[in-house]
Design an enzyme around this catalytic site. Structure first.
Site, PDB file in Angstrom:
ATOM      1  N   TRP A  80      33.020  33.737  25.330  1.00 47.82           N
ATOM      2  CA  TRP A  80      34.428  33.593  25.848  1.00 47.82           C
ATOM      3  C   TRP A  80      35.003  32.023  25.667  1.00 47.82           C
ATOM      4  O   TRP A  80      34.394  31.476  26.326  1.00 47.82           O
ATOM      5  CB  TRP A  80      34.898  34.235  27.291  1.00 47.82           C
ATOM      6  CG  TRP A  80      34.614  35.800  27.090  1.00 47.82           C
ATOM      7  CD1 TRP A  80      33.695  36.678  26.780  1.00 47.82           C
ATOM      8  CD2 TRP A  80      35.839  36.630  27.406  1.00 47.82           C
ATOM      9  NE1 TRP A  80      33.925  37.915  26.746  1.00 47.82           N
ATOM     10  CE2 TRP A  80      35.234  37.960  27.014  1.00 47.82           C
ATOM     11  CE3 TRP A  80      37.069  36.577  27.814  1.00 47.82           C
ATOM     12  CZ2 TRP A  80      36.012  39.086  27.369  1.00 47.82           C
ATOM     13  CZ3 TRP A  80      37.893  37.438  27.812  1.00 47.82           C
ATOM     14  CH2 TRP A  80      37.400  38.894  27.858  1.00 47.82           C
ATOM     15  N   ASP A  82      37.946  30.731  26.890  1.00 45.56           N
ATOM     16  CA  ASP A  82      39.126  31.172  27.601  1.00 45.56           C
ATOM     17  C   ASP A  82      40.050  29.821  28.056  1.00 45.56           C
ATOM     18  O   ASP A  82      40.915  30.035  28.936  1.00 45.56           O
ATOM     19  CB  ASP A  82      38.996  32.018  28.593  1.00 45.56           C
ATOM     20  CG  ASP A  82      37.740  31.313  29.657  1.00 45.56           C
ATOM     21  OD1 ASP A  82      37.632  30.416  29.712  1.00 45.56           O
ATOM     22  OD2 ASP A  82      37.156  32.315  30.131  1.00 45.56           O
ATOM     23  N   ASN A 262      36.822  46.303  29.812  1.00 44.91           N
ATOM     24  CA  ASN A 262      37.521  47.516  30.787  1.00 44.91           C
ATOM     25  C   ASN A 262      36.375  48.542  30.864  1.00 44.91           C
ATOM     26  O   ASN A 262      35.146  48.301  30.578  1.00 44.91           O
ATOM     27  CB  ASN A 262      38.518  48.228  29.841  1.00 44.91           C
ATOM     28  CG  ASN A 262      39.783  48.996  30.847  1.00 44.91           C
ATOM     29  OD1 ASN A 262      39.556  49.841  31.345  1.00 44.91           O
ATOM     30  ND2 ASN A 262      40.495  48.050  31.431  1.00 44.91           N
ATOM     31  N   TRP A 360      40.961  48.016  36.995  1.00 42.35           N
ATOM     32  CA  TRP A 360      40.215  47.307  36.033  1.00 42.35           C
ATOM     33  C   TRP A 360      39.239  46.126  36.517  1.00 42.35           C
ATOM     34  O   TRP A 360      38.495  45.550  35.670  1.00 42.35           O
ATOM     35  CB  TRP A 360      40.984  46.487  35.013  1.00 42.35           C
ATOM     36  CG  TRP A 360      42.199  45.823  35.705  1.00 42.35           C
ATOM     37  CD1 TRP A 360      43.528  46.147  35.916  1.00 42.35           C
ATOM     38  CD2 TRP A 360      42.199  44.471  35.747  1.00 42.35           C
ATOM     39  NE1 TRP A 360      44.263  45.014  36.311  1.00 42.35           N
ATOM     40  CE2 TRP A 360      43.414  44.114  36.521  1.00 42.35           C
ATOM     41  CE3 TRP A 360      41.202  43.297  35.804  1.00 42.35           C
ATOM     42  CZ2 TRP A 360      43.731  42.830  37.157  1.00 42.35           C
ATOM     43  CZ3 TRP A 360      41.276  42.217  36.333  1.00 42.35           C
ATOM     44  CH2 TRP A 360      42.710  41.759  36.821  1.00 42.35           C
ATOM     45  N   LYS A 387      32.642  41.991  27.028  1.00 39.36           N
ATOM     46  CA  LYS A 387      32.406  41.509  28.428  1.00 39.36           C
ATOM     47  C   LYS A 387      31.125  41.253  28.869  1.00 39.36           C
ATOM     48  O   LYS A 387      30.502  42.221  28.964  1.00 39.36           O
ATOM     49  CB  LYS A 387      33.432  42.082  29.345  1.00 39.36           C
ATOM     50  CG  LYS A 387      33.289  41.764  30.558  1.00 39.36           C
ATOM     51  CD  LYS A 387      34.072  40.609  30.965  1.00 39.36           C
ATOM     52  CE  LYS A 387      33.974  40.240  32.564  1.00 39.36           C
ATOM     53  NZ  LYS A 387      35.201  39.268  32.942  1.00 39.36           N
ATOM     54  N   GLU A 391      29.810  39.064  34.739  1.00 41.11           N
ATOM     55  CA  GLU A 391      30.911  38.019  34.990  1.00 41.11           C
ATOM     56  C   GLU A 391      32.034  38.719  35.636  1.00 41.11           C
ATOM     57  O   GLU A 391      32.589  39.698  35.157  1.00 41.11           O
ATOM     58  CB  GLU A 391      31.118  37.480  33.905  1.00 41.11           C
ATOM     59  CG  GLU A 391      30.252  36.487  33.085  1.00 41.11           C
ATOM     60  CD  GLU A 391      30.545  35.712  31.822  1.00 41.11           C
ATOM     61  OE1 GLU A 391      31.784  35.785  31.679  1.00 41.11           O
ATOM     62  OE2 GLU A 391      29.579  34.932  31.433  1.00 41.11           O
ATOM     63  N   ASP A 393      35.796  39.813  36.975  1.00 37.88           N
ATOM     64  CA  ASP A 393      37.083  40.098  36.488  1.00 37.88           C
ATOM     65  C   ASP A 393      38.255  39.029  37.479  1.00 37.88           C
ATOM     66  O   ASP A 393      39.271  38.990  36.923  1.00 37.88           O
ATOM     67  CB  ASP A 393      37.429  41.491  36.610  1.00 37.88           C
ATOM     68  CG  ASP A 393      36.755  42.369  35.794  1.00 37.88           C
ATOM     69  OD1 ASP A 393      36.207  41.798  34.627  1.00 37.88           O
ATOM     70  OD2 ASP A 393      36.354  43.570  35.933  1.00 37.88           O
TER      71      ASP A 393
END
Length: 451
Positions: A80, A82, A262, A360, A387, A391, A393
């Site tokens: 990721w 981000d 998700n 979620w 995902k 890790e 959310d």
């Protein structure tokens, strides 16, 4: 050459990585050398076919350190990106070049990257907090997308298939959180009015599309957010707008990715949306709520058809994130329940055990889903773990603590609608992206298929 102390494979993980023959693996790179400019690698319909997929050694180390985690530590997960600092590496972590070099060292054919840093990301939601404001479109292009593209275009990586998942949950936000909907926010309305997401995504697609070995997959959310016809139509239009903005064309979109980060199950096995219980259709139940889709594969296949009709390639496939949608363990049903009430029937028969289908954040009871696999269903390029399991959310803290607060990550928050159900979030969760051991152990214990 990695910087000392960064990009090295920890001793406990080396045997795991050495033994990795992922279910996605059926080959190795034909040549470790850079591709010649005059002889680019062939463009593949499905980049996952015959591919050995990169195993992130940072995630593998964390997974292997948990009890029983070595059983899955060799699975490939997406890297990721981000925030801007992730590109060069942050807080001693591996940067993009180091991940790409590690992929070459593993003789991998394919690496997966998630790009997640749009201006006003998630319409400015505080958790996970985005670093760029709505005014930062120029920074997004110059400091995020351009450096990533420069690294990916290096000749040494020309034989590496680079799959990019582009900006999860951005365009779906502009469908469900704008206008007259009760979920609408001023930030989402402003992002939509400015075209911030469409322009940012279009620019990313145009730059990525110029690199022959990069495969861009656009995020299409999941059935429980945009499965309704009044949502899937507008989402299709937004995806086309983004794919044709800022110099891009639909040819830069290789496919689509569903269920990113998700928990929606691939298929509900024990009830159907058109079942009728005591004269009442299942689609009228609280859980289904008039949605024609109750699970992820039929939704992904349907949206793929809509997108082909809107102008995207009919050959474009869908990736489905199965990292946390297993829902095994003792609470998993073994068949449909017998009930005269439609809500009792659905709640007792459904594999997805969330309190509400829209929840979620760090969900209680969730498990690892299907292991990565290639072409498991018509129109589906692969099941992958986008995902990285374990890790977080988002942090589960309370408001007014000085930390970014996301209500749906608070186990004690009561949503204004459906307040009797709660958020389903686990307590004591760290901030977004940080390792959450309790959640990983739960995912391992409730894996389906079992580990």
């Amino acid at each position: 050459m990695p910087t000392p102390g960064r990009g090295r494979v920890p001793a406990r993980v080396r045997p795991v990585l050495a033994a990795v023959v992922s279910v996605l693996v059926v080959g190795v790179l034909a040549s470790p050398g850079p591709a010649r400019a005059a002889d680019p690698p062939p463009r593949l319909d499905n980049p996952y076919v015959d591919a050995r997929v990169y195993v992130n050694p940072e995630w593998a180390e964390r997974a292997a350190a948990e009890p029983g985690g070595e059983a899955v530590a060799g699975q490939p997960t997406a890297v990721w990106l981000d925030r801007i600092a992730r590109i060069e590496g942050e807080a001693g972590g591996m940067g993009l070049r180091e991940h790409l070099d590690a992929a070459l060292a593993q003789h991998a054919d394919l690496i997966q990257l998630t790009l997640y840093d749009l201006p006003a990301r998630d319409c400015g939601r505080r958790a996970p907090p985005g670093e760029l404001s709505i005014e930062d479109s120029a920074r997004y292009r110059a400091e995020f997308i351009d450096p990533i593209v420069e690294i990916l275009a290096a000749p040494r990586y020309a034989d590496l298939r680079i799959v990019t998942f582009v900006e999860p949950n951005s365009l779906p936000n502009l469908v469900v959180n704008t206008g007259s909907r009760y979920t609408a926010t001023p930030a989402c309305d402003e992002v939509q009015a400015r075209g911030t997401y469409q322009q940012g995504i279009g620019y990313a697609l145009a730059r990525l599309g110029a690199i022959p070995n990069v495969y861009a997959y656009l995020d299409i959310s999941h059935h429980a957010e945009v499965g309704w016809p009044e949502d899937s139509g507008p989402l299709t239009a937004l995806l086309f707008q983004a794919a044709t903005a800022a110099g891009s064309t639909v040819t830069n979109v290789h496919g689509f990715v569903a269920n990113t980060a998700n928990y929606s199950v691939l298929r509900e096995e024990y009830f159907r949306a058109d079942d009728v219980i005591n004269g009442q259709p299942v689609y009228q139940s609280r859980w289904v709520d008039w949605n024609p889709f109750i699970d992820e594969v039929p939704y992904a296949q349907h949206l793929r058809e809509l997108l082909a009709g809107a102008g995207f390639s009919p050959e474009a496939g869908v990736i489905v994130d199965t990292s946390r949608n297993g829902w095994g363990g003792p609470a998993r049903p073994t068949g449909p329940v017998t009930a005269s009430d439609v809500n009792t029937y659905v709640d007792g028969s459904r594999i997805d055990r969330r309190a509400r289908v829209g929840n979620w954040c760090n969900q209680k009871g969730a498990g690892l889903g299907q292991r990565p696999a290639v072409e498991p269903e018509p129109g589906i390029d692969a099941y992958v773990w986008v995902k990285p399991p374990g890790e977080s959310d988002g942090a589960s803290g309370s408001p007014n603590t000085g930390q970014p607060y996301e209500p749906l990550c608070d186990p004690y928050y009561q949503p204004p609608r459906g307040s009797s159900y709660g958020t389903g979030a686990m307590p004591d969760a760290p901030p977004f992206g940080e390792w959450f051991p309790a959640h990983f152990r739960q995912l391992l214990a409730n894996a389906w298929p079992p580990v």
